[in-house]
Design a protein around this motif. Structure first.
Motif, mmCIF file in Angstrom:
data_model
loop_
_atom_site.group_PDB
_atom_site.id
_atom_site.type_symbol
_atom_site.label_atom_id
_atom_site.label_comp_id
_atom_site.label_asym_id
_atom_site.label_seq_id
_atom_site.Cartn_x
_atom_site.Cartn_y
_atom_site.Cartn_z
ATOM 1 N N GLN A 1 13.485 8.003 14.120
ATOM 2 C CA GLN A 1 12.217 7.770 14.795
ATOM 3 C C GLN A 1 11.197 7.332 13.765
ATOM 4 N N PRO A 2 10.357 6.350 14.093
ATOM 5 C CA PRO A 2 9.384 5.875 13.105
ATOM 6 C C PRO A 2 8.375 6.959 12.744
ATOM 7 N N VAL A 3 7.995 6.979 11.475
ATOM 8 C CA VAL A 3 7.008 7.950 11.005
ATOM 9 C C VAL A 3 5.700 7.215 10.791
ATOM 10 N N VAL A 4 4.626 7.748 11.315
ATOM 11 C CA VAL A 4 3.372 6.996 11.271
ATOM 12 C C VAL A 4 2.332 7.580 10.340
ATOM 13 N N ASN A 5 2.615 8.680 9.685
ATOM 14 C CA ASN A 5 1.542 9.265 8.905
ATOM 15 C C ASN A 5 1.905 9.561 7.449
ATOM 16 N N GLN A 6 3.001 9.005 6.963
ATOM 17 C CA GLN A 6 3.296 9.157 5.543
ATOM 18 C C GLN A 6 4.202 8.015 5.107
ATOM 19 N N VAL A 7 4.264 7.750 3.791
ATOM 20 C CA VAL A 7 5.159 6.713 3.262
ATOM 21 C C VAL A 7 6.078 7.320 2.217
ATOM 22 N N LEU A 8 7.275 6.759 2.120
ATOM 23 C CA LEU A 8 8.235 7.271 1.143
ATOM 24 C C LEU A 8 7.740 6.955 -0.263
ATOM 25 N N ASP A 9 8.039 7.848 -1.178
ATOM 26 C CA ASP A 9 7.614 7.697 -2.567
ATOM 27 C C ASP A 9 8.046 6.352 -3.145
ATOM 28 N N VAL A 10 9.275 5.926 -2.818
ATOM 29 C CA VAL A 10 9.775 4.682 -3.431
ATOM 30 C C VAL A 10 9.000 3.453 -2.957
ATOM 31 N N GLU A 11 8.278 3.602 -1.859
ATOM 32 C CA GLU A 11 7.526 2.455 -1.353
ATOM 33 C C GLU A 11 6.047 2.544 -1.684
ATOM 34 N N ALA A 12 5.605 3.631 -2.305
ATOM 35 C CA ALA A 12 4.162 3.894 -2.373
ATOM 36 C C ALA A 12 3.427 3.147 -3.469
ATOM 37 N N LEU A 13 4.115 2.665 -4.503
ATOM 38 C CA LEU A 13 3.416 1.982 -5.608
ATOM 39 C C LEU A 13 4.133 0.675 -5.871
ATOM 40 N N SER A 14 4.160 -0.205 -4.891
ATOM 41 C CA SER A 14 4.932 -1.423 -5.113
ATOM 42 C C SER A 14 4.092 -2.681 -5.216
ATOM 43 N N ASN A 15 2.776 -2.573 -5.055
ATOM 44 C CA ASN A 15 1.959 -3.744 -5.327
ATOM 45 C C ASN A 15 0.559 -3.329 -5.769
ATOM 46 N N GLY A 16 -0.244 -4.332 -6.123
ATOM 47 C CA GLY A 16 -1.567 -4.066 -6.687
ATOM 48 C C GLY A 16 -2.469 -3.302 -5.738
ATOM 49 N N GLU A 17 -2.450 -3.697 -4.487
ATOM 50 C CA GLU A 17 -3.349 -3.023 -3.542
ATOM 51 C C GLU A 17 -2.977 -1.550 -3.396
ATOM 52 N N GLN A 18 -1.683 -1.254 -3.368
ATOM 53 C CA GLN A 18 -1.258 0.138 -3.269
ATOM 54 C C GLN A 18 -1.665 0.908 -4.514
ATOM 55 N N ALA A 19 -1.637 0.225 -5.668
ATOM 56 C CA ALA A 19 -2.060 0.898 -6.897
ATOM 57 C C ALA A 19 -3.541 1.249 -6.823
ATOM 58 N N ILE A 20 -4.301 0.359 -6.237
ATOM 59 C CA ILE A 20 -5.742 0.633 -6.071
ATOM 60 C C ILE A 20 -5.942 1.842 -5.161
ATOM 61 N N TYR A 21 -5.144 1.929 -4.102
ATOM 62 C CA TYR A 21 -5.227 3.117 -3.228
ATOM 63 C C TYR A 21 -4.973 4.379 -4.043
ATOM 64 N N ALA A 22 -3.975 4.277 -4.924
ATOM 65 C CA ALA A 22 -3.609 5.467 -5.700
ATOM 66 C C ALA A 22 -4.737 5.865 -6.640
ATOM 67 N N GLY A 23 -5.429 4.849 -7.183
ATOM 68 C CA GLY A 23 -6.562 5.149 -8.051
ATOM 69 C C GLY A 23 -7.650 5.884 -7.296
ATOM 70 N N ARG A 24 -7.892 5.445 -6.093
ATOM 71 C CA ARG A 24 -8.870 6.163 -5.268
ATOM 72 C C ARG A 24 -8.352 7.543 -4.921
ATOM 73 N N GLY A 25 -7.045 7.635 -4.774
ATOM 74 C CA GLY A 25 -6.450 8.937 -4.465
ATOM 75 C C GLY A 25 -6.776 9.973 -5.524
ATOM 76 N N LEU A 26 -6.869 9.547 -6.777
ATOM 77 C CA LEU A 26 -7.241 10.478 -7.851
ATOM 78 C C LEU A 26 -8.635 11.031 -7.589
ATOM 79 N N MET A 27 -9.533 10.151 -7.151
ATOM 80 C CA MET A 27 -10.887 10.608 -6.860
ATOM 81 C C MET A 27 -10.880 11.526 -5.650
#
Lengths: 983, 459
Positions: free
Chosen positions: B28-54
């Motif tokens: 069943q599709p999951v709508v509220n989380q992403v797998l770790d292996v997919e979470a840092l695969s491009n620049g925009e996602q990296a920017i999300y992660a930077g905000r995540g630190l804040m």
């Protein structure tokens, strides 16, 4: 008579007539009367009479009707044969997974709950009806608030992190169970089963051991409650009308201090700790508990219509319950409707439908584990605060005014529930031998809950300052189930019969939720209290959670002469909640039974002991009640500064899998003096392994914990059920005395977790290895020092500091011995029911005393036990001296055995007197029956517990802190009058 | 009869179809989380992660509440006026190793460190077609900054501190406490890396994310802790140079108005160098815990009498902005948004640069330079600019910090650094203060889960 015989011999054909009735003497129109071995037959007329031409040489007539046991009657020399057909009665059949089994050949452990006696109790929910009715089933109502959570434990608690409630199957629908609300409300839970009408229940059985439950596989570790609802009987439609009205108050009320006692205590506390006394106004004396408690008023209406004609029978009911609680501001309203039908669409094709809808509205109050709740503020608020000041404002103090807390907010929760099942039973072929057939079954089920929380907190409440807060949440849970299966009843010969069940389950549960919060309401308009009028709507969310479940199951039962019985069942369950490598779990059971009383050597004893049966079973079942997707290593996204922000959420565990319970059961069933007394004695041992458990990590890893399968628990016990009629002179118009006793004694142990360290939970609770779940763990207090008035504790490690190092096991919120005793006396048209419940050996952590006996706050009122406090050197008492803020005062109120009290109780749960008006008096009014009942609930409680009510568990659904009492509403003591009318 | 046979066949067929074609109901599709292996695969996602630190720094165990309220009640700045037992322990300086709040505060630091470590390991490896060089530099700069800030808080509160510098789970399971000096050296390295990679503050809105300006500002603070006063002075000067002088009107608006630091609706003040963003939809509970019950708060924390006296005597305009009322009903006024909790929490602001430099200069025996900086701060606050020649300049500076940064989470660290913590807390809590209370206890659970961990003395 002689003439009749002669006639038949002469003409090689005779006419047989008669009347077919049911076991209650009502005629059965439309019953089939046939000549056995032929296709010839006829049907009874509207009065149940028949007339059939029977050729000479015919031996048997068969009498049959949908829902009744078929009878074959030897014709012999008679020309009039009257027959009384018996319902396919439920006391002969246990409804186990997917196919009913005869009680006699059933090899598992199951308790049958008498639905009729449940009808006599003015209960709100179906699980309340189970209380004290089945050995090994413990039902604890968390609080006295209506519609709240109820915990049900079948043979003890097995799990720490997964759910511990049994599976409820109602008319084949596996129900969504649990808390539906999204707003945290202290410890209060809601129950998705609260929408069901207990009066619709025809039969209720609790399946306990592996043989009975393994066919439910991964949902069976905590037992299965199988419920069927009424179908109706064929015949003239019966309309029944039921009205009960109850008035109630709290079972017990503690006493708080009055103004002058309060002022004395406060200044004594100040003096003791070296502070100067202050002037405390005692002109106002409010008894806050009086202000918030009131008489509960409960009205219950029900109308049912049932009947049947030809191939169809039906049952329909409509009900309404209005419950005003014992505390102001709380009430519960429920509307129910149900339609059940059973149709014989054609020969061997039966379709049953069960549809039920309900709507309930629960106007809740903040309470139970909430220091801002109604009862909590009523206990803590000083008595010198008025309810209303001279200006008509609510009297103010540190927290909110208790009456305002009850009346000002709106916490309106509604649940719209629909449960439906269609069951198709299609006979594929019928064998030549007796009782041999192959049926194809299809179950289509759905369970829908639409739960809405409509909350508004105006500025007159603590939470609503300064301009109101409105919260609106919505949750839709839809479950649908498709279950096709085959039932094959066969035999090798007369003595060797078997039963085979094989099937599949497809199940999907979709859980959609959302919420919105509005703030800054236009408080100049009192009526605009919905988010549509809020000036700021700043928070909201929505989510959807889907869970799939797919299984294959089967059972093979074999019986030799119905004397030796063997049962093997198995199930493969797959759930999306577990990692891809561990998706499917295999569950199975083996059981055997021996009817000793059928043996030749037993014949001489059969006068006294007409049934002696030995049974045993062993198997593996599972528990799948955990959250979705927790095996994944994942990130979540929230926001920072209005933009998406991602964070590592979980380290994950790809090997996450089921909790498994190995269940061993052995039992003896016996009946004496032709079923006058029946006894069922059983012993069980359940070992649960792979307990889902949040393994703790040092924080340096970046994570606190992750769920693993790493624990073990054990439940062992003895159950006894005795039913009997010691006196039975009812046939001669005399006294009948029925007794129904069920008792259980058990132990519960956390055998192994990751390490030996206690896991602290709740207030004084902890999970300890080698002890029951829900143990209490704190300092051991050794009394009050008569010289200083200070509390003394045991310093286990001798270091002079009292801290967690000195904590000990002090008891548990676990009840080793519990049960119920029901006595029914009937004489002519009167009957008297008496139902006692006992719960012995558990402790309660009275967290209330941490607040109302601690005397440590500068403001809070205290309870009357503080009048026994230590005042001067030489006083011997168990309440320490008053204090305020000093280090000693803090030390006097550490978590300790001072707050662990004996929670054992015996309670007269129901005492009811019923009068059934004699039938001849009613004939003129065309009323079929009229019964009047007067009863009382929770009339008498025998307990040493010093709190409100020993039946309490603030953290009702907690697996580690059950048995705590924290500011929780007590149960109700009620007086009920009822009338039941049938046309 | 025929109808029944047909029906029979149909039913059998339907059942067979059901049994063979089992729909894949388990995926069943999951709508509220992403797998770790997919979470840092491009620049925009990296920017999300930077905000995540804040986002992590926003947490209640960090700047969202505890860094303000815990340090406030531990010191002589706030008193506990509510009901939570863990806060009572802070107030009495009787913190137990099993205090309920401590594990969350301790653990939050490592959540930030873990995510920063993952980002530092994986972001530079994202293929060039999915991320730009600038993005890599920016995001890794944010990771260094966040890790440095997290460990700075850790070492200040607990002394020797575990310092995981990789995401190696098994290694981090058994990592033990590094000596305080090593941790501070690493913090300095992290801030220096951040300074190299992050842009300077350009627009008002930049203040809620890490910047090279903020890295410099925090370096001036850390160097005071390590006793490297020349470095502290240098960095403070660099930051001050990036701002318009404090007492000059800029465009008719007096940007460094003290009161405008605390008015949530105005957004940031230009004096702020790094602050944690909060908004109506992503708020904190500070105002809720500070406000009185009659105004809808919980009144868990209130100003302590010592700070009230100080504000009254030496506060100037800071008195009105910092507190409301007096005595036992006084209310902290720096966090006011009881409705939404949108008060932004200041981590470092311009006034601290002046006071850091004053302290550094005083330690370097540059009394006149120290006084000049001290008076700059006082002038802005319209407080008395009287300093006599015999006054202990360091004492005045620490007093000024107490007034200027009241309820901003500075006082506890200032007391430790000043060496006066024993005297001050000893007189606030004479019955319960012990020297060992200057450091928090390592949470009991940490000692139980990692046998190599050693507890702080006195616990």
């Amino acid at each position: 008579m002689l003439l009749g015989v002669g006639t038949s011999q002469l003409f090689a054909q005779s006419t047989i007539t008669g009347t077919v009735k049911d076991s209650e003497g009502e005629s059965l129109p439309g019953a089939t009367v046939a000549i056995k071995g032929t296709q010839k037959g006829t049907q009874t007329d509207i009065d149940g009479k028949y007339s059939i031409e029977v050729p000479a040489g015919s031996k048997f007539l068969t009498f049959s009707f949908v829902g009744y046991k078929m009878q074959e009657i030897e014709i012999g020399n008679r020309s009039t044969i009257d027959v009384s057909l018996e319902l396919e009665g439920n006391d002969e059949v246990i409804v186990t997974g997917y196919s009913p089994q005869l009680k006699k050949t059933f090899v598992g452990a199951a308790s049958v709950i008498d639905a009729e006696s449940m009808e006599k109790l003015p209960i709100l929910t179906i699980n309340q009806g189970m209380q004290g009715q089945a050995a090994g089933v413990q039902v604890v109502s968390s609080s006295g608030l209506p519609g709240g959570g109820i915990s049900v434990r079948v043979r003890g608690q097995t799990s720490l992190s997964a759910g511990n409630n049994p599976l409820y199957v109602i008319d084949g629908v596996p129900m969504v169970n649990g808390n539906l609300g999204q707003v945290g409300f202290g410890g209060q839970n809601t129950s998705s089963l609260a929408g069901l009408n207990p009066d619709d229940i025809e039969s209720m059985q609790v399946l306990k051991d592996a043989a009975a439950t393994a066919i439910y596989g991964a949902r069976a570790a905590n037992g299965v409650v199988v419920i069927t609802t009424k179908r109706g009987k064929t015949g003239r439609p019966t309309i029944s009308f039921n009205y009960t009205r109850s008035w109630g108050k709290e079972t017990n009320r503690i006493t708080m201090l009055n103004s002058s006692q309060y002022a004395t205590l406060r200044n004594e506390a100040r003096r003791n700790d070296g502070f100067p006394e202050i002037a405390i106004d005692t002109t106002i004396n409010t008894n806050w508990l009086n202000e918030v408690f009131k008489i509960a008023d409960i009205a219950d209406y029900q109308v049912t219509v049932s009947g049947g004609e030809g191939k169809t029978r039906y049952y329909a009911s409509v009900a309404h319950r209005n419950e005003q609680a014992i505390i102001i501001g709380s009430q519960f309203n429920r509307y129910n409707a149900r339609v059940n039908t059973e149709t014989s669409a054609s020969e061997g094709f039966i379709i049953r439908t069960s549809m039920a809808g309900s709507y309930d509205l629960n106007n809740r109050i903040n309470n139970d584990n909430n220091i801002f709740g109604v009862l909590s503020t009523a206990m803590l608020c000083p008595p010198n605060v008025p309810v209303f000041t001279k200006d008509g404002e609510y009297g103010a103090w540190q927290f909110a005014n208790p009456v305002a807390t009850a009346l000002e907010p709106r916490y309106a929760n509604t649940n719209l529930k629909f449960t439906g099942n269609m069951n198709f039973a299609y006979r594929l072929f019928k064998g030549k031998k007796k009782n041999e057939d192959l049926k194809l079954m299809l179950d289509l089920s759905t369970d829908y809950n639409g739960y809405i929380e409509d909350h508004y907190e105006p500025p007159t409440t603590t939470q609503g300052i300064p301009s109101g807060v409105g919260v609106y949440t919505s949750r839709n849970i839809l479950r649908y189930v498709v279950e096709p299966y085959l039932i094959y009843k066969g035999s090798f010969d007369e003595d060797n019969t078997f039963n085979l069940v094989a099937g599949m389950t497809f199940q999907k549960t979709t859980d959609q939720s959302s919420f919105t919060v509005g703030e800054v309401f236009p408080t100049a308009f009192n009526s605009l209290t919905y988010v549509a009028s809020a000036a700021q709507v700043n928070s909201g969310s929505s989510n959807i959670d889907r869970r799939g479940f797919q299984s294959y199951f089967g059972r093979f039962s074999y019986s030799f002469k119905e004397k030796y019985n063997v049962d093997v069942s198995g199930r493969a369950d797959g759930s999306g909640a577990f990692g891809p490598d561990r998706r499917y779990g295999m569950f199975w059971s083996v059981g055997a039974g021996w009817i000793i009383s059928d043996e030749a050597f037993f014949e001489d004893l059969s006068e006294t002991v007409n049934l002696l049966k030995l049974r045993a079973s062993y198997g593996l079942v599972g528990n799948d009640q955990i959250g979705n997707n927790i095996w994944q290593k994942s990130w979540g996204v929230t926001d920072y500064n209005g933009m998406p922000a991602s964070n590592v959420a979980r380290i994950g565990n790809p090997a996450l899998s089921w909790e498994s319970s190995n269940k061993f059961d052995v039992g003896v069933e016996a009946a004496f003096f032709q079923d006058k007394v029946s006894v069922n004695l059983g012993f069980y041992n359940t070992n649960t392994t792979g307990l889902l458990f949040a393994k703790q990590f040092p924080s340096s890893t970046g994570f606190f914990s992750q769920t693993y399968n790493i624990g073990k628990s054990n439940n062992r016990g003895v159950e006894l059920e005795v039913r009997g009629s010691p006196i039975n002179r009812s046939t001669t118009g005399g006294l009948k005395w029925d007794v129904n006793v069920n008792l259980a004694y058990s132990t519960n142990e956390v055998v192994e977790l990751v390490d030996e360290e206690p896991i602290i939970s709740g207030f004084g609770s902890a999970v300890l290895i080698g002890r029951p779940f829900n143990s209490f763990y704190a300092l051991k207090s050794t009394g009050v020092d008569p010289a200083t008035g200070n509390m003394m504790y045991e310093d286990v490690n001798g270091d002079g500091i009292f801290n967690q190092e000195d904590y000990q096991f002090l008891g548990a919120g676990f009840t080793p011995f519990y049960g119920g005793i029901t006595n029914t006396l009937s004489w002519k048209n009167l009957s008297l029911d008496m139902f006692w419940q006992v719960n012995i050996g558990n402790e309660i952590y009275n967290s209330n005393w941490e607040f109302i006996q601690s005397m440590g706050s500068a403001v809070w009122n205290q309870d009357a036990s503080t009048l026994n406090r230590w005042r001067q050197a030489g006083d011997v008492t168990d309440v320490p001296r008053a204090g305020i803020g000093s280090a000693e005062a803090v030390q006097n109120n550490l978590r300790s055995s001072r707050f662990v009290l004996d929670g054992s109780f015996g309670r007269l749960k129901n005492l009811a007197l019923s009068y059934t008006v004699p039938k001849d008096l009613l004939k003129k009014a065309k009323i079929e029956s009229l019964r009047l009942t007067l009863s009382g609930q929770n009339l008498w409680t025998i307990t040493r517990y010093a709190g409100f009510d020993p039946e309490v568990s603030t953290f009702g659904e907690s697996n580690s802190a059950a048995g705590t009492d924290f500011l929780t509403l007590p149960q109700l003591q009620m007086f009920t009058a009822g009338i039941n009318l049938k046309f | 009869m025929k109808a029944t046979k047909k029906l029979r066949r149909w039913t059998l067929g339907a059942v067979a179809a059901l049994m063979l074609g089992s729909c894949d109901i388990l995926e069943q599709p999951v709508v509220n989380q992403v797998l770790d292996v997919e979470a840092l695969s491009n620049g925009e996602q990296a920017i999300y992660a930077g905000r995540g630190l804040m986002n992590s720094l926003q947490g209640g165990g960090m700047y969202g509440q505890q860094y303000i309220t815990m340090t406030g009640t531990l010191s002589d700045e706030m008193r506990h006026s509510g009901s939570f037992l863990e806060n009572q322990q802070f107030d009495l300086n009787e913190v137990q190793a099993n205090n309920f709040a401590i594990p969350g505060i301790y653990g939050s630091i490592f959540s930030v460190a873990y995510q920063a470590n993952i980002m530092l390991e994986r972001v530079p490896l994202i293929p060039a077609d999915k991320i730009t060089e600038d993005e890599i530099t920016l995001v890794t700069g944010q990771a260094y900054f966040a890790r440095g800030l997290a460990f700075l808080q850790g070492v200040s509160l607990w002394g020797d501190f575990c310092m995981p510098l990789t995401s190696d789970f098994d290694a981090n399971l058994i990592i033990t406490r590094s000596p305080k000096a090593e941790v501070l050296a690493q913090v300095i390295k992290d801030f220096q890396e951040a300074e190299k990679r992050l842009p300077a503050i350009a627009r008002r809105e930049d203040r809620v994310m890490p910047s090279s300006t903020a890295a410099k500002a925090l370096l001036s603070r850390v160097y005071l802790m390590t006793g490297q006063y020349a470095e502290a002075e240098r960095y403070a000067t660099e930051v001050i140079a990036l701002f318009d002088p404090l007492d000059k009107n800029s465009g008719g608006r007096y940007d460094y108005d003290f009161e405008s630091l605390w008015v949530a609706e105005n957004g940031t003040s230009n004096e702020s160098i790094f602050e944690i963003a909060f908004s109506a939809i992503d708020g904190n509970s500070l105002a809720f815990f500070m406000e009185r019950a009659s105004a809808g708060g919980r009144y868990e924390f209130a100003p302590a009498p010592e700070i009230l006296t100080l504000l009254r005597n030496k506060g100037g305009v800071r008195l009105g902005s910092s507190v409301r009322g007096s005595g036992t009903t006084a209310v902290v006024r720096k966090y006011r948004d009881i409705q939404n909790g949108a008060d932004r929490v200041k981590v470092v602001r311009l006034a601290e640069m002046y006071l850091n430099r004053a302290e550094a200069r005083a330690q370097l025996a540059n009394r006149s330079g120290a006084v000049e900086d001290l008076l700059t701060v006082r002038r802005r606050a319209q407080a008395s600019t009287l300093v006599s020649g015999t006054d202990d300049i360091l004492q005045l500076i620490f007093e000024e910090r107490a007034v200027e940064f009241a309820f901003e989470g500075h006082r506890w660290y200032d007391l430790q650094r000043s060496g006066t913590i024993g005297d001050v807390m000893g007189s606030v809590n004479p019955d319960t203060w012990q020297e060992t209370d200057a450091l928090l206890p390592i949470p009991e659970r940490e000692l139980q889960l990692n046998p190599g961990m050693i507890q702080n003395p006195g616990y």
